[in-house]
Design a protein around this motif. Structure first.
Motif, short mmCIF file in Angstrom:
data_model
loop_
_atom_site.label_atom_id
_atom_site.label_comp_id
_atom_site.label_asym_id
_atom_site.label_seq_id
_atom_site.Cartn_x
_atom_site.Cartn_y
_atom_site.Cartn_z
N ARG A 1 0.83 -1.21 0.00
CA ARG A 1 0.00 0.00 0.00
C ARG A 1 0.86 1.25 0.00
N ASP A 2 1.97 1.21 0.73
CA ASP A 2 2.85 2.37 0.78
C ASP A 2 3.57 2.58 -0.55
N THR A 3 3.95 1.47 -1.17
CA THR A 3 4.61 1.56 -2.47
C THR A 3 3.64 2.11 -3.52
N LEU A 4 2.42 1.62 -3.51
CA LEU A 4 1.42 2.11 -4.46
C LEU A 4 1.08 3.57 -4.18
N ALA A 5 1.08 3.97 -2.91
CA ALA A 5 0.81 5.38 -2.58
C ALA A 5 1.91 6.28 -3.14
N LEU A 6 3.16 5.82 -3.06
CA LEU A 6 4.28 6.58 -3.63
C LEU A 6 4.12 6.74 -5.13
N ILE A 7 3.77 5.65 -5.81
CA ILE A 7 3.59 5.70 -7.26
C ILE A 7 2.40 6.60 -7.62
N ALA A 8 1.33 6.49 -6.84
CA ALA A 8 0.15 7.33 -7.09
C ALA A 8 0.49 8.81 -6.95
N ALA A 9 1.31 9.14 -5.96
CA ALA A 9 1.69 10.54 -5.75
C ALA A 9 2.46 11.07 -6.95
N ASP A 10 3.30 10.25 -7.55
CA ASP A 10 4.08 10.66 -8.72
C ASP A 10 3.22 10.77 -9.97
N THR A 11 2.34 9.79 -10.16
CA THR A 11 1.64 9.68 -11.44
C THR A 11 0.32 10.44 -11.49
N THR A 12 -0.29 10.67 -10.33
CA THR A 12 -1.58 11.35 -10.32
C THR A 12 -1.57 12.66 -9.54
N GLY A 13 -0.51 12.86 -8.75
CA GLY A 13 -0.46 14.05 -7.91
C GLY A 13 -1.16 13.89 -6.59
N HIS A 14 -1.73 12.69 -6.35
CA HIS A 14 -2.40 12.42 -5.08
C HIS A 14 -1.61 11.35 -4.34
N PRO A 15 -1.38 11.52 -3.03
CA PRO A 15 -0.51 10.61 -2.29
C PRO A 15 -1.12 9.26 -1.96
N GLY A 16 -2.39 9.02 -2.22
CA GLY A 16 -2.98 7.74 -1.87
C GLY A 16 -3.14 7.62 -0.37
N ASP A 17 -3.22 6.36 0.14
CA ASP A 17 -3.49 6.19 1.56
C ASP A 17 -2.36 5.48 2.29
N GLY A 18 -1.14 5.54 1.74
CA GLY A 18 -0.01 4.94 2.44
C GLY A 18 0.27 5.66 3.75
N THR A 19 0.82 4.95 4.71
CA THR A 19 0.99 5.53 6.03
C THR A 19 2.44 5.62 6.50
N ARG A 20 3.36 4.89 5.88
CA ARG A 20 4.73 4.90 6.36
C ARG A 20 5.47 6.11 5.82
N ARG A 21 6.39 6.62 6.58
CA ARG A 21 7.13 7.81 6.20
C ARG A 21 8.29 7.44 5.29
N ALA A 22 8.46 8.19 4.22
CA ALA A 22 9.58 7.99 3.30
C ALA A 22 10.43 9.24 3.28
N GLU A 23 11.74 9.05 3.17
CA GLU A 23 12.66 10.17 3.03
C GLU A 23 12.98 10.32 1.55
N THR A 24 12.89 11.54 1.04
CA THR A 24 13.14 11.75 -0.38
C THR A 24 14.31 12.69 -0.57
N GLY A 25 14.90 12.62 -1.72
CA GLY A 25 16.01 13.51 -2.03
C GLY A 25 16.51 13.27 -3.43
N GLU A 26 17.21 14.20 -3.98
CA GLU A 26 17.82 14.06 -5.30
C GLU A 26 19.19 13.44 -5.14
N PRO A 27 19.40 12.25 -5.70
CA PRO A 27 20.70 11.59 -5.53
C PRO A 27 21.80 12.31 -6.30
N HIS A 28 23.02 12.13 -5.81
CA HIS A 28 24.17 12.67 -6.50
C HIS A 28 24.45 11.88 -7.74
N VAL A 29 24.73 12.53 -8.85
CA VAL A 29 25.06 11.86 -10.09
C VAL A 29 26.57 11.65 -10.14
N PRO A 30 27.01 10.37 -10.19
CA PRO A 30 28.46 10.10 -10.19
C PRO A 30 29.15 10.74 -11.39
#
Length: 226
Positions: free
Chosen positions: A197-226
């Protein structure tokens, strides 16, 4: 990938398992391309995203690259979960392990329900599938080393994953000309699968702009490009 029993007129035939990297990518891409072109024919548009976990992450990106060549349309975004980029993947010789050693390794990884491992018929089926998977995986580090896409990537990395730690997953940046985003979630190698559910909520937030109903906290950031 695995052998499939297909019903016929009073008989059952078994498809030949696909254990060659190129054949597997070609077969999966052909099915997906047919579905997408049918969708485009009916709706007039074509928008899709891909997701793959662990071994399936590299496979999903390879299939997406093949589909892009056929349709002229890359995925809107590709989600890669718990996967090392090809050049960091170690040689895979697990297909050569004795049955009990392969089952013990599978049990230790924690991704297979104990009930499956304890059931004789399911264990036999699982062993066949595992050997087919690992036979394909042998070719991945070399064959997928030049894999490239223009699609944006979302990297889903579990903080305590011993196989694909967040810092290693950042090196997927070398495989796309598009933007990348890394999301760090709590848990181990199968975290994204154990909490769908949390994984689908993450994908929903990206693809639809809505976060869905996931409940676990995720840390986000832009990774460094080697």
């Amino acid at each position: 990938m695995h052998g499939i029993d297909a019903p016929g007129r009073g008989t059952r035939t078994r498809e030949t398992p696909v254990t060659d990297y190129h054949a597997l990518v070609k077969t999966l891409a052909a099915h997906l391309t047919a579905d997408l072109l049918t969708t485009r024919e009916h709706s007039g548009t074509l928008t899709y995203a891909t997701f793959g976990h662990s071994f399936g992450a590299t496979l999903s990106l390879a299939v997406a690259a093949a589909v892009t060549q056929e349709t002229g349309q890359p995925p809107a975004r590709a989600y890669l979960s718990a996967a090392l980029p090809p050049r960091l993947q170690p040689p895979d010789n697990l297909a050569d392990l004795p049955d009990e050693d392969l089952l013990a390794k599978t049990a230790a990884d924690g991704g297979t329900p104990p009930q499956v491992l304890a059931h004789p018929a399911m264990r036999t089926l699982l062993l066949r599938m595992l050997r087919q998977d690992h036979t394909v995986r042998r070719a991945f580090p070399t064959e997928a080393a030049t894999l490239q896409t223009t699609a944006p990537l979302t990297l889903i990395a579990a903080r305590d994953d011993p196989y694909a730690p967040p810092e290693a997953m950042r090196q997927w940046a070398a495989h796309t000309t598009g933007p990348i985003r890394q999301v760090t979630i709590p848990g181990g190698h199968f975290a994204a699968i154990h909490h769908p559910r949390d994984t689908l909520a993450l994908i929903a937030a990206d693809t639809t702009g809505h976060p869905g109903d996931g409940t676990r906290r995720a840390e986000t950031g832009e990774p460094h490009v080697p």
